[in-house]
Write a protein that holds these residues in place. Sequence first.
Motif, mmCIF file in Angstrom:
data_model
loop_
_atom_site.group_PDB
_atom_site.id
_atom_site.type_symbol
_atom_site.label_atom_id
_atom_site.label_comp_id
_atom_site.label_asym_id
_atom_site.label_seq_id
_atom_site.Cartn_x
_atom_site.Cartn_y
_atom_site.Cartn_z
ATOM 1 N N GLY A 111 35.647 40.897 34.524
ATOM 2 C CA GLY A 111 34.181 41.674 34.823
ATOM 3 C C GLY A 111 32.999 40.991 34.312
ATOM 4 N N LYS A 112 33.311 40.201 33.268
ATOM 5 C CA LYS A 112 32.072 39.381 32.761
ATOM 6 C C LYS A 112 32.063 38.040 33.197
ATOM 7 C CE LYS A 112 30.707 41.556 28.488
ATOM 8 N NZ LYS A 112 30.305 41.325 27.021
ATOM 9 N N GLN A 113 33.103 37.919 34.190
ATOM 10 C CA GLN A 113 33.162 36.384 34.690
ATOM 11 C C GLN A 113 33.304 35.229 33.844
ATOM 12 O OE1 GLN A 113 29.266 36.027 36.793
ATOM 13 N NE2 GLN A 113 30.213 37.023 38.577
ATOM 14 N N MET A 114 34.311 35.796 32.860
ATOM 15 C CA MET A 114 34.663 34.802 31.725
ATOM 16 C C MET A 114 36.329 33.890 32.090
ATOM 17 S SD MET A 114 33.959 36.997 28.360
ATOM 18 C CE MET A 114 34.668 35.691 27.343
ATOM 19 N N THR A 115 36.384 32.619 31.936
ATOM 20 C CA THR A 115 37.773 32.198 32.042
ATOM 21 C C THR A 115 38.328 32.518 30.878
ATOM 22 O OG1 THR A 115 36.833 30.077 31.174
ATOM 23 C CG2 THR A 115 36.514 30.362 33.610
ATOM 24 N N GLN A 116 39.746 32.426 30.904
ATOM 25 C CA GLN A 116 40.510 32.606 29.815
ATOM 26 C C GLN A 116 40.044 31.397 28.629
ATOM 27 O OE1 GLN A 116 44.599 31.866 30.981
ATOM 28 N NE2 GLN A 116 44.766 34.025 31.652
ATOM 29 N N GLU A 117 39.700 30.145 29.014
ATOM 30 C CA GLU A 117 39.098 29.230 28.109
ATOM 31 C C GLU A 117 37.736 29.661 27.340
ATOM 32 O OE1 GLU A 117 38.175 24.597 27.781
ATOM 33 O OE2 GLU A 117 38.997 25.219 29.723
ATOM 34 N N ASN A 118 36.981 30.525 28.215
ATOM 35 C CA ASN A 118 35.742 30.804 27.452
ATOM 36 C C ASN A 118 35.991 31.856 26.543
ATOM 37 O OD1 ASN A 118 34.157 30.961 31.077
ATOM 38 N ND2 ASN A 118 33.857 29.495 29.289
ATOM 39 N N LEU A 119 37.127 32.806 26.905
ATOM 40 C CA LEU A 119 37.526 33.834 25.802
ATOM 41 C C LEU A 119 38.156 33.152 24.742
ATOM 42 C CD1 LEU A 119 37.619 36.821 24.929
ATOM 43 C CD2 LEU A 119 39.616 36.938 26.684
ATOM 44 N N SER A 120 38.928 32.395 24.888
ATOM 45 C CA SER A 120 39.633 31.859 23.719
ATOM 46 C C SER A 120 38.671 30.927 22.898
ATOM 47 C CB SER A 120 40.622 30.770 24.232
ATOM 48 O OG SER A 120 40.173 29.590 24.977
ATOM 49 N N ASP A 121 37.788 30.195 23.411
ATOM 50 C CA ASP A 121 36.672 29.623 22.593
ATOM 51 C C ASP A 121 35.955 30.701 21.611
ATOM 52 O OD1 ASP A 121 37.158 27.263 23.718
ATOM 53 O OD2 ASP A 121 35.648 27.199 24.993
ATOM 54 N N GLN A 122 35.540 32.046 22.240
ATOM 55 C CA GLN A 122 34.976 32.797 21.186
ATOM 56 C C GLN A 122 35.716 33.467 20.337
ATOM 57 O OE1 GLN A 122 32.055 35.744 23.129
ATOM 58 N NE2 GLN A 122 32.392 34.462 25.169
ATOM 59 N N LEU A 123 37.078 33.367 20.683
ATOM 60 C CA LEU A 123 38.148 34.137 19.627
ATOM 61 C C LEU A 123 38.761 32.957 18.778
ATOM 62 C CD1 LEU A 123 40.157 36.559 21.979
ATOM 63 C CD2 LEU A 123 38.336 37.090 20.370
ATOM 64 N N GLY A 124 38.415 31.870 19.102
ATOM 65 C CA GLY A 124 38.665 30.807 18.208
ATOM 66 C C GLY A 124 40.331 30.626 18.138
ATOM 67 N N ILE A 125 41.036 31.032 19.415
ATOM 68 C CA ILE A 125 42.602 30.704 19.495
ATOM 69 C C ILE A 125 42.612 29.789 20.880
ATOM 70 C CG2 ILE A 125 42.956 32.843 18.476
ATOM 71 C CD1 ILE A 125 43.266 34.097 21.052
ATOM 72 N N LYS A 126 43.839 29.328 21.028
ATOM 73 C CA LYS A 126 44.221 28.474 22.047
ATOM 74 C C LYS A 126 44.314 29.400 23.483
ATOM 75 C CE LYS A 126 47.371 25.462 19.601
ATOM 76 N NZ LYS A 126 48.883 24.957 19.604
ATOM 77 N N ARG A 127 43.895 28.598 24.720
ATOM 78 C CA ARG A 127 43.744 29.350 25.751
ATOM 79 C C ARG A 127 44.989 30.132 26.184
ATOM 80 N NH1 ARG A 127 45.560 29.577 30.588
ATOM 81 N NH2 ARG A 127 46.831 27.563 30.170
ATOM 82 N N THR A 128 46.207 29.293 25.783
ATOM 83 C CA THR A 128 47.534 29.777 26.272
ATOM 84 C C THR A 128 47.770 31.267 25.627
ATOM 85 O OG1 THR A 128 48.515 28.721 24.536
ATOM 86 C CG2 THR A 128 48.616 27.900 26.558
ATOM 87 N N MET A 129 46.959 31.430 24.581
ATOM 88 C CA MET A 129 47.463 33.003 23.894
ATOM 89 C C MET A 129 46.755 33.778 24.791
ATOM 90 S SD MET A 129 49.238 32.322 21.328
ATOM 91 C CE MET A 129 49.080 33.893 20.682
ATOM 92 N N ILE A 130 45.397 33.688 25.221
ATOM 93 C CA ILE A 130 45.043 34.714 26.245
ATOM 94 C C ILE A 130 45.978 35.229 27.246
ATOM 95 C CG2 ILE A 130 42.888 35.280 27.698
ATOM 96 C CD1 ILE A 130 42.321 34.769 24.621
ATOM 97 N N SER A 131 46.431 33.988 28.022
ATOM 98 C CA SER A 131 47.571 34.138 28.954
ATOM 99 C C SER A 131 48.606 35.066 28.454
ATOM 100 C CB SER A 131 47.840 32.749 29.444
ATOM 101 O OG SER A 131 48.821 32.910 30.802
ATOM 102 N N ALA A 132 49.116 34.553 27.216
ATOM 103 C CA ALA A 132 50.146 35.445 26.918
ATOM 104 C C ALA A 132 49.766 36.932 26.486
ATOM 105 C CB ALA A 132 50.861 34.709 25.632
ATOM 106 N N TYR A 133 48.704 37.194 26.180
ATOM 107 C CA TYR A 133 48.292 38.493 25.951
ATOM 108 C C TYR A 133 48.107 39.407 27.069
ATOM 109 C CZ TYR A 133 46.271 36.957 21.277
ATOM 110 O OH TYR A 133 46.245 36.211 20.253
ATOM 111 N N GLU A 134 47.461 38.705 28.332
ATOM 112 C CA GLU A 134 47.230 39.304 29.533
ATOM 113 C C GLU A 134 48.598 39.478 30.203
ATOM 114 O OE1 GLU A 134 42.815 37.636 30.595
ATOM 115 O OE2 GLU A 134 44.502 37.141 31.674
ATOM 116 N N ASP A 135 49.560 38.792 29.776
ATOM 117 C CA ASP A 135 50.894 38.852 30.406
ATOM 118 C C ASP A 135 51.909 39.733 29.695
ATOM 119 O OD1 ASP A 135 50.045 37.246 32.622
ATOM 120 O OD2 ASP A 135 50.936 35.563 31.766
#
Length: 255
Positions: A13-37
Amino acid sequence: MLLGKNLKYLRKGKQMTQENLSDQLGIKRTMISAYEDGRSEPKLSTLKLIGDIFSVSLDELLYHDIEKKGRKATQKKDIKILTVSLDNEENENITMIPQKASAGYLNGYADPEFVQQLPQFHLPNLSKNATYRAFEINGDSMLPLPSGTVVIGAYVEQLTDIKSGKTYILVSETEGVVYKRVFNYLEENGKLFLVSDNDMYKPYEIPGEDVKEVWEAKAFISTDFPNPKDRNKPVTLEDIADMISELKNNIVKSK
C-alpha cells in the motif's frame, strides 16, 4: 496471527519493496520475506518499528485483517447509547461540562448519575434531530474565542463523518476534552490532525481509536465579544486549504 498478511498488504500500500522496508528496519531482506510468509516472527522491538512505519497498533497488526476489514479507526462502530438528561416534558437538555468537570467527564460521560449532576439548559433554534452538549473551553488556542467560551456541539456518531476543516470537540484518552479544527486522515493512516486557529500552536495528530466522543461545533456562548486583535488574522478558506496541503505533505514525508 495475521502479521504476515497485514505486513505484505501495508507494505504494498505504501509502494515499498521488501528491500526498502528491510533498510528501514535494519534487517536483511530475506527476513521480510520470512515474516510475510509466516516462516519467522519479528522481535518485539522490530514489531514496534513496523507499527511506527505504518502508523498501526500492534493489536491491529497482529490480529486484525486490515485488507478485508479496513483500518480499525474507519470501521463503523456499534451505535453508542448516549447518556442524556431530560426535562419534565421529556425534551433533551443540553448538558454543560464546565472546565472543572472536563477531567471527570472522560470517565463519567457514560454514567447517567454523573451526567445528571452537571448543569442543564435549553437553547432555541437548534435542530431537534440532534443531541447537544456544551463544553467550556480553556486557553487561547482557538482565538478569537476566548478562554471560558461555551461551545455547543452536536453529537457525531461515526468518526468517518468528520469533515476536514470544521471545528469539533473531541473526547479522547490521550488528550481529554479539546476543541480544535479537525482534518480527517483516517483512511490514509488511521489518525486525525488537530489544528488550532491560533497559529502560535502547532498542529498534532491523535489515533482515531483513542477518540471516545465527537461533537460538531454548532454555536457558542461568551460573556466576551470576540476581538479580532486576539489573533494575527482570521481563518479564511485559503488558510484552511494551506493547512490541508501542509498536512498532506507531512503525511507523504512520514511514509
